[in-house]
Motif scaffolding. Sequence first.
Motif, mmCIF file in Angstrom:
data_model
loop_
_atom_site.group_PDB
_atom_site.id
_atom_site.type_symbol
_atom_site.label_atom_id
_atom_site.label_comp_id
_atom_site.label_asym_id
_atom_site.label_seq_id
_atom_site.Cartn_x
_atom_site.Cartn_y
_atom_site.Cartn_z
ATOM 1 N N THR A 1 22.309 60.710 118.985
ATOM 2 C CA THR A 1 23.767 60.740 119.126
ATOM 3 C C THR A 1 24.370 59.369 119.390
ATOM 4 N N LYS A 2 23.541 58.339 119.555
ATOM 5 C CA LYS A 2 24.073 57.034 119.950
ATOM 6 C C LYS A 2 25.000 56.427 118.892
ATOM 7 N N ASN A 3 24.816 56.809 117.625
ATOM 8 C CA ASN A 3 25.671 56.263 116.564
ATOM 9 C C ASN A 3 27.026 56.956 116.484
ATOM 10 N N ARG A 4 27.174 58.060 117.192
ATOM 11 C CA ARG A 4 28.431 58.798 117.162
ATOM 12 C C ARG A 4 29.217 58.508 118.436
ATOM 13 N N LYS A 5 30.304 57.769 118.323
ATOM 14 C CA LYS A 5 31.119 57.453 119.491
ATOM 15 C C LYS A 5 31.998 58.633 119.888
ATOM 16 N N GLN A 6 32.376 59.446 118.908
ATOM 17 C CA GLN A 6 33.187 60.619 119.198
ATOM 18 C C GLN A 6 32.982 61.658 118.096
ATOM 19 N N TYR A 7 33.388 62.891 118.392
ATOM 20 C CA TYR A 7 33.211 64.015 117.464
ATOM 21 C C TYR A 7 34.567 64.649 117.187
ATOM 22 N N PRO A 8 34.766 65.110 115.948
ATOM 23 C CA PRO A 8 36.073 65.701 115.605
ATOM 24 C C PRO A 8 36.328 67.047 116.270
ATOM 25 N N SER A 9 35.268 67.719 116.729
ATOM 26 C CA SER A 9 35.431 69.038 117.356
ATOM 27 C C SER A 9 34.208 69.350 118.213
ATOM 28 N N GLU A 10 34.345 70.377 119.058
ATOM 29 C CA GLU A 10 33.207 70.810 119.870
ATOM 30 C C GLU A 10 32.070 71.316 118.996
ATOM 31 N N GLN A 11 32.422 72.033 117.921
ATOM 32 C CA GLN A 11 31.396 72.582 117.029
ATOM 33 C C GLN A 11 30.597 71.468 116.363
ATOM 34 N N SER A 12 31.270 70.377 115.996
ATOM 35 C CA SER A 12 30.588 69.250 115.380
ATOM 36 C C SER A 12 29.578 68.643 116.352
ATOM 37 N N ALA A 13 29.964 68.500 117.614
ATOM 38 C CA ALA A 13 29.043 67.963 118.629
ATOM 39 C C ALA A 13 27.855 68.886 118.823
ATOM 40 N N MET A 14 28.124 70.177 118.869
ATOM 41 C CA MET A 14 27.050 71.152 119.059
ATOM 42 C C MET A 14 26.056 71.106 117.908
ATOM 43 N N LYS A 15 26.575 70.986 116.678
ATOM 44 C CA LYS A 15 25.684 70.963 115.506
ATOM 45 C C LYS A 15 24.745 69.760 115.548
ATOM 46 N N LEU A 16 25.292 68.602 115.913
ATOM 47 C CA LEU A 16 24.463 67.418 115.910
ATOM 48 C C LEU A 16 23.409 67.486 117.011
ATOM 49 N N VAL A 17 23.785 67.954 118.200
ATOM 50 C CA VAL A 17 22.806 68.085 119.281
ATOM 51 C C VAL A 17 21.734 69.096 118.892
ATOM 52 N N TYR A 18 22.144 70.191 118.254
ATOM 53 C CA TYR A 18 21.179 71.198 117.812
ATOM 54 C C TYR A 18 20.206 70.607 116.803
ATOM 55 N N MET A 19 20.712 69.826 115.855
ATOM 56 C CA MET A 19 19.840 69.207 114.858
ATOM 57 C C MET A 19 18.883 68.218 115.508
ATOM 58 N N ALA A 20 19.379 67.465 116.492
ATOM 59 C CA ALA A 20 18.514 66.511 117.193
ATOM 60 C C ALA A 20 17.377 67.237 117.896
ATOM 61 N N ILE A 21 17.697 68.361 118.530
ATOM 62 C CA ILE A 21 16.679 69.133 119.236
ATOM 63 C C ILE A 21 15.716 69.785 118.247
ATOM 64 N N ARG A 22 16.251 70.242 117.114
ATOM 65 C CA ARG A 22 15.387 70.838 116.094
ATOM 66 C C ARG A 22 14.346 69.831 115.613
ATOM 67 N N GLU A 23 14.759 68.567 115.462
ATOM 68 C CA GLU A 23 13.814 67.518 115.071
ATOM 69 C C GLU A 23 12.807 67.265 116.187
ATOM 70 N N ALA A 24 13.305 67.167 117.435
ATOM 71 C CA ALA A 24 12.419 66.876 118.569
ATOM 72 C C ALA A 24 11.400 67.995 118.785
ATOM 73 N N SER A 25 11.818 69.237 118.553
ATOM 74 C CA SER A 25 10.946 70.384 118.840
ATOM 75 C C SER A 25 9.741 70.463 117.906
ATOM 76 N N LYS A 26 9.763 69.725 116.800
ATOM 77 C CA LYS A 26 8.619 69.715 115.896
ATOM 78 C C LYS A 26 7.377 69.136 116.581
ATOM 79 N N ARG A 27 7.600 68.379 117.656
ATOM 80 C CA ARG A 27 6.476 67.777 118.378
ATOM 81 C C ARG A 27 6.044 68.626 119.577
ATOM 82 N N TRP A 28 6.716 69.737 119.813
ATOM 83 C CA TRP A 28 6.381 70.580 120.974
ATOM 84 C C TRP A 28 5.271 71.565 120.605
ATOM 85 N N THR A 29 4.108 71.041 120.404
ATOM 86 C CA THR A 29 2.997 71.881 119.943
ATOM 87 C C THR A 29 1.932 72.106 121.017
#
Length: 415
Positions: free
Chosen positions: A360-388
Amino acid sequence: MDASYKEKAEQLATEFAAGASSIGELNALLRAMMKRGLETMLDSEMDDHLESERQVRSEAETKSSKRGNCRNGRSRKKVQGELGPIEIEAPRDRQSTFEPQIVGKHQRRIEGFDEKILTLYAKGMTTRDIQEIVKELYGVDVSPDLISRVTEDLDTELKSWQSRTLPSVFPIVFFDGIVVHVRGGDGKVSPHTVYVALGIDLEGKKELLGLWIAKTEGAKFWLGCLTDLRNRGLEDIFICCVDGLAGFPEAIRTAYPQARVQLCLVHMVRAALRYVATKDSKAVAGDLKKIYTSPTVAAAEEQLEKFAKVWDSKYPTISKQWRRKWTDIISMFDFPEEIRRATYTTNAIESLNSAIRKFTKNRKQYPSEQSAMKLVYMAIREASKRWTRPIKRWKQALNHFAILFPDRLPKDYQP
């Protein structure tokens, strides 16, 4: 690998080494191979389709003058693939009953291309960044509308994920928040917090249980988050690890009366160091560590008294804060060392927060709450690939849970 395919691959590699002079030529060769492969598979699908139609035609139809279905030329279409645009010639049938699966009739992107866009999006890339990278790597001009359509599919995925059923028991759940800046309907940008619930399941593996976003926090908001977890099937939590969020311990005791609340000691130390001069930070952090690594409650209380005698003259706020929250600090002393390590070290939540901030460091602001939620969800989805793998010392911790809470464990885990 089939010998014939291996021979063909080796032959192509040899031909390329002998005749190709650039990565561009290799890319062109691979696109040509992809085109040939897709067209071959489409032809096979058409053959299967026509054969199955012939088999189901009745004997009366066969004897009539009606003509059966047959091929009817080809249609050209361009599809976007991971190697760039590929123009293929898809077979048609006379009765237009053929529905290809490998590349659908209205499909314009090969499976995997959308995933590449989503991966770039998850890493915090803006629409412009994604356009430039896809253009540079694949020679494809991707429109902002295409990127929007791909990322909009996340809404359905996110909604499904947020409402999924959870296991009935999670021994440990960490709660924390990440601050993001969101533009509201009035055009003003304000700080919001995306709250996360990260569970350690009975196998010792991490799983994100929920995401919520709010402009303000309090007992009512947190009670709503906990009620959401309970409604989705999470009936029992042994230990809730929180960072002192306002009203949260009270909300936990309402939703999960049997749960123990343990304040995150990493956050407690960080909060204490806000009041400390840089030259004293290392010494203060070291003396605080003596408190929470004590073997017993009595020893911890003794270390707190020693801390106060040394530092209250310069930083009286620290010992006052720790005393005020002492009940939720010493919860861990009711458990053996293996469980204490799993709760107070907070490596799991700190690792997750680090992954989210990275994306999220490249995003200084988000156009909506849903946009912020989507990006955080995608970040976690990527991170969770290592939770094995389970967290460290989990087997020892689970053995202690089985002794301490035998009636609260599912039957499969009861001793």
